[in-house]
Design a protein around this motif. Structure first.
Motif, PDB file in Angstrom:
ATOM      1  N   VAL A  19       0.841  -1.202   0.000  1.00 48.84           N
ATOM      2  CA  VAL A  19       0.000   0.000   0.000  1.00 48.84           C
ATOM      3  C   VAL A  19       0.877   1.254   0.000  1.00 48.84           C
ATOM      4  CG1 VAL A  19      -1.749   1.302   1.259  1.00 48.84           C
ATOM      5  CG2 VAL A  19      -1.874  -1.186   1.193  1.00 48.84           C
ATOM      6  N   ALA A  20       1.964   1.236   0.800  1.00 50.66           N
ATOM      7  CA  ALA A  20       2.862   2.401   0.872  1.00 50.66           C
ATOM      8  C   ALA A  20       3.542   2.664  -0.468  1.00 50.66           C
ATOM      9  CB  ALA A  20       3.913   2.180   1.959  1.00 50.66           C
ATOM     10  N   LEU A  21       3.890   1.581  -1.189  1.00 49.49           N
ATOM     11  CA  LEU A  21       4.521   1.758  -2.499  1.00 49.49           C
ATOM     12  C   LEU A  21       3.519   2.297  -3.522  1.00 49.49           C
ATOM     13  CD1 LEU A  21       6.687  -1.500  -2.673  1.00 49.49           C
ATOM     14  CD2 LEU A  21       7.484   0.845  -2.335  1.00 49.49           C
ATOM     15  N   ILE A  22       2.276   1.833  -3.415  1.00 47.15           N
ATOM     16  CA  ILE A  22       1.246   2.297  -4.354  1.00 47.15           C
ATOM     17  C   ILE A  22       0.901   3.754  -4.084  1.00 47.15           C
ATOM     18  CG2 ILE A  22      -1.169   2.009  -5.073  1.00 47.15           C
ATOM     19  CD1 ILE A  22      -0.848  -0.980  -4.493  1.00 47.15           C
ATOM     20  N   ASN A  23       0.772   4.093  -2.801  1.00 47.70           N
ATOM     21  CA  ASN A  23       0.412   5.460  -2.430  1.00 47.70           C
ATOM     22  C   ASN A  23       1.186   5.859  -1.177  1.00 47.70           C
ATOM     23  OD1 ASN A  23      -0.824   7.878  -1.666  1.00 47.70           O
ATOM     24  ND2 ASN A  23      -2.783   7.242  -2.555  1.00 47.70           N
ATOM     25  N   PRO A  24       2.224   6.711  -1.323  1.00 45.28           N
ATOM     26  CA  PRO A  24       3.057   7.100  -0.168  1.00 45.28           C
ATOM     27  C   PRO A  24       2.288   7.809   0.943  1.00 45.28           C
ATOM     28  CG  PRO A  24       4.129   7.665  -2.245  1.00 45.28           C
ATOM     29  CD  PRO A  24       2.732   7.247  -2.591  1.00 45.28           C
ATOM     30  N   ARG A  25       1.084   8.301   0.641  1.00 42.32           N
ATOM     31  CA  ARG A  25       0.299   8.969   1.686  1.00 42.32           C
ATOM     32  C   ARG A  25      -0.085   8.002   2.806  1.00 42.32           C
ATOM     33  NH1 ARG A  25      -4.792  11.640  -0.855  1.00 42.32           N
ATOM     34  NH2 ARG A  25      -4.637   9.796  -2.186  1.00 42.32           N
ATOM     35  N   PHE A  26       0.023   6.696   2.526  1.00 41.22           N
ATOM     36  CA  PHE A  26      -0.325   5.705   3.547  1.00 41.22           C
ATOM     37  C   PHE A  26       0.532   5.867   4.807  1.00 41.22           C
ATOM     38  CE2 PHE A  26       0.520   1.472   5.422  1.00 41.22           C
ATOM     39  CZ  PHE A  26      -0.758   1.176   5.866  1.00 41.22           C
ATOM     40  N   VAL A  27       1.799   6.239   4.624  1.00 41.95           N
ATOM     41  CA  VAL A  27       2.705   6.342   5.784  1.00 41.95           C
ATOM     42  C   VAL A  27       2.788   7.766   6.323  1.00 41.95           C
ATOM     43  CG1 VAL A  27       4.118   4.341   5.213  1.00 41.95           C
ATOM     44  CG2 VAL A  27       4.659   6.539   4.193  1.00 41.95           C
ATOM     45  N   SER A  28       1.920   8.654   5.885  1.00 44.11           N
ATOM     46  CA  SER A  28       1.917   9.999   6.451  1.00 44.11           C
ATOM     47  C   SER A  28       1.423   9.931   7.895  1.00 44.11           C
ATOM     48  CB  SER A  28       1.020  10.929   5.627  1.00 44.11           C
ATOM     49  OG  SER A  28      -0.330  10.531   5.748  1.00 44.11           O
ATOM     50  N   ALA A  29       1.887  10.883   8.711  1.00 37.45           N
ATOM     51  CA  ALA A  29       1.549  10.869  10.145  1.00 37.45           C
ATOM     52  C   ALA A  29       0.037  10.942  10.353  1.00 37.45           C
ATOM     53  CB  ALA A  29       2.247  12.032  10.843  1.00 37.45           C
ATOM     54  N   VAL A  30      -0.629  11.773   9.548  1.00 40.59           N
ATOM     55  CA  VAL A  30      -2.082  11.935   9.711  1.00 40.59           C
ATOM     56  C   VAL A  30      -2.808  10.631   9.400  1.00 40.59           C
ATOM     57  CG1 VAL A  30      -4.121  13.131   8.819  1.00 40.59           C
ATOM     58  CG2 VAL A  30      -1.992  14.397   9.201  1.00 40.59           C
ATOM     59  N   ASN A  31      -2.419   9.989   8.287  1.00 41.04           N
ATOM     60  CA  ASN A  31      -3.097   8.752   7.898  1.00 41.04           C
ATOM     61  C   ASN A  31      -2.830   7.629   8.901  1.00 41.04           C
ATOM     62  OD1 ASN A  31      -4.658   7.230   5.829  1.00 41.04           O
ATOM     63  ND2 ASN A  31      -2.770   6.013   5.764  1.00 41.04           N
ATOM     64  N   LEU A  32      -1.579   7.543   9.385  1.00 42.45           N
ATOM     65  CA  LEU A  32      -1.265   6.493  10.365  1.00 42.45           C
ATOM     66  C   LEU A  32      -2.038   6.700  11.657  1.00 42.45           C
ATOM     67  CD1 LEU A  32       2.601   6.047   9.886  1.00 42.45           C
ATOM     68  CD2 LEU A  32       0.776   4.496   9.154  1.00 42.45           C
TER      69      LEU A  32
END
Length: 327
Positions: A19-32
């Motif tokens: 998921v992180a490779l597909i969309n880097p926003r996955f590992v953003s602080a807000v999303n986590l």
């Protein structure tokens, strides 16, 4: 940690990396942080479901209980009842619901599926009747600092719902895997008749499982009510029971009872939330969420069945090899 837990943990990591490779926003602080919050909220009633499934039972009224108790909690707070008293009343009502389910299943020998399916309909209907099908919410501008801090607050970015989930999961792990009562739960789920002949009060153990499940579900209702700040009884908590069952089955709990681990349920909750996050980040229509969940449940049940068949064949092969060696 069981082999299933290790495998599921690797699957969670693999899906997360993908998921992180597909969309880097996955590992953003807000999303986590948001994902951790949802894991905490959904994890509370998923752990609750595990206590019932390990006894070979099922609890289908989880979503409706969350709706009914959420309505009552919000209504009591809105009418000036101090929140600690309102919370205690909600937890006590959860205990009563659990006792009622346990009594119907163990004393009247009704099927858990039938009892909890009727509960699903009854509690949802009561919630809608109580509010006249309206939305229960707090008065405009009302604030409850301590209650909001405990339920929806964050410490160093960590949602308190996730902290509550970790505390409940740790306590549940100890109760299920490190106490005599936990061993009785597994024994009853594996073979109730054999457990009874060995001296275990199977009725009391099963009833206790439903009480634990209902009380944890009531706790979850409080967190959800404060998270949404309003409760629409016709839709609040819809299909949450399926989510809980999916998390438990993914975590290694067999629907036949007698096996599973709390660590597995925690990993199952995380996996389901990561999958839902993946659906959102990829822009897939939210209407497919249920399709994803259904697919995950089906996959989990198939894997569980095949794994059991594999173990049975392996045991038979070992027995044949032993007998051949003796001859």
């Amino acid at each position: 940690m069981l082999r299933k837990d290790i495998g599921l943990g690797l699957l969670v990591i693999s899906v997360g990396v993908t998921v992180a490779l597909i969309n880097p926003r996955f590992v953003s602080a807000v999303n986590l942080a948001n994902t951790a919050n949802l894991i905490g909220l959904f994890g509370l009633f998923s752990v609750a479901q595990a206590f019932v499934i390990v006894t070979a039972g099922i609890e289908l009224s989880v979503g409706s209980v969350i709706a009914l108790l959420g309505v009552l909690f919000v209504d009591m707070i809105a009418n000036g009842v101090p929140w600690p008293i309102a919370a205690l009343i909600v937890l006590a009502l959860g205990c009563i619901i659990g006792l009622l389910h346990g009594w119907l299943i163990t004393r009247l020998r009704l099927q858990p599926f039938v009892v909890t399916l009727c509960g699903l309909l009854i509690y949802r209907g009561l919630a809608r009747f109580y509010t006249a099908d309206g939305t229960a919410g707090f008065p405009f501008g009302s604030s409850f600092p301590m209650l909001e801090y405990l339920t929806t607050g964050r410490t160093s970015g960590v949602p308190h719902s996730a902290v509550a989930f970790l505390v409940v999961a740790a306590g549940s792990w100890f109760l299920l895997h490190r106490t005599v009562f936990g061993r009785h739960l597994f024994a009853v789920g594996k073979n109730e008749e054999a457990a009874r002949y060995s001296g275990i009060n199977s009725r009391r153990v099963i009833a206790a499982a439903y009480v634990i499940c209902a009380v944890l579900t009531a706790l979850s209702a409080i967190f959800f009510a404060m998270y949404t700040r309003s409760v629409q009884p016709s839709s609040h908590g819809n299909f949450y029971e399926l989510y809980a069952i999916a998390a438990a089955v993914l975590g290694g709990f067999s629907l036949r009872g007698g096996e599973g681990s709390i660590i597995g349920v925690c990993l199952g909750v995380i996996l389901l939330q990561v999958l839902q996050n993946l659906v959102n980040l990829l822009g897939v229509p939210s209407s497919l969420n249920f399709a994803v969940m259904g697919g995950v449940i089906l996959t989990g049940v198939i894997a569980d069945t095949q794994f059991d068949r594999f173990r049975a064949r392996r045991r038979e092969a070992l027995m044949r090899a032993t007998l051949t060696g003796e001859n």
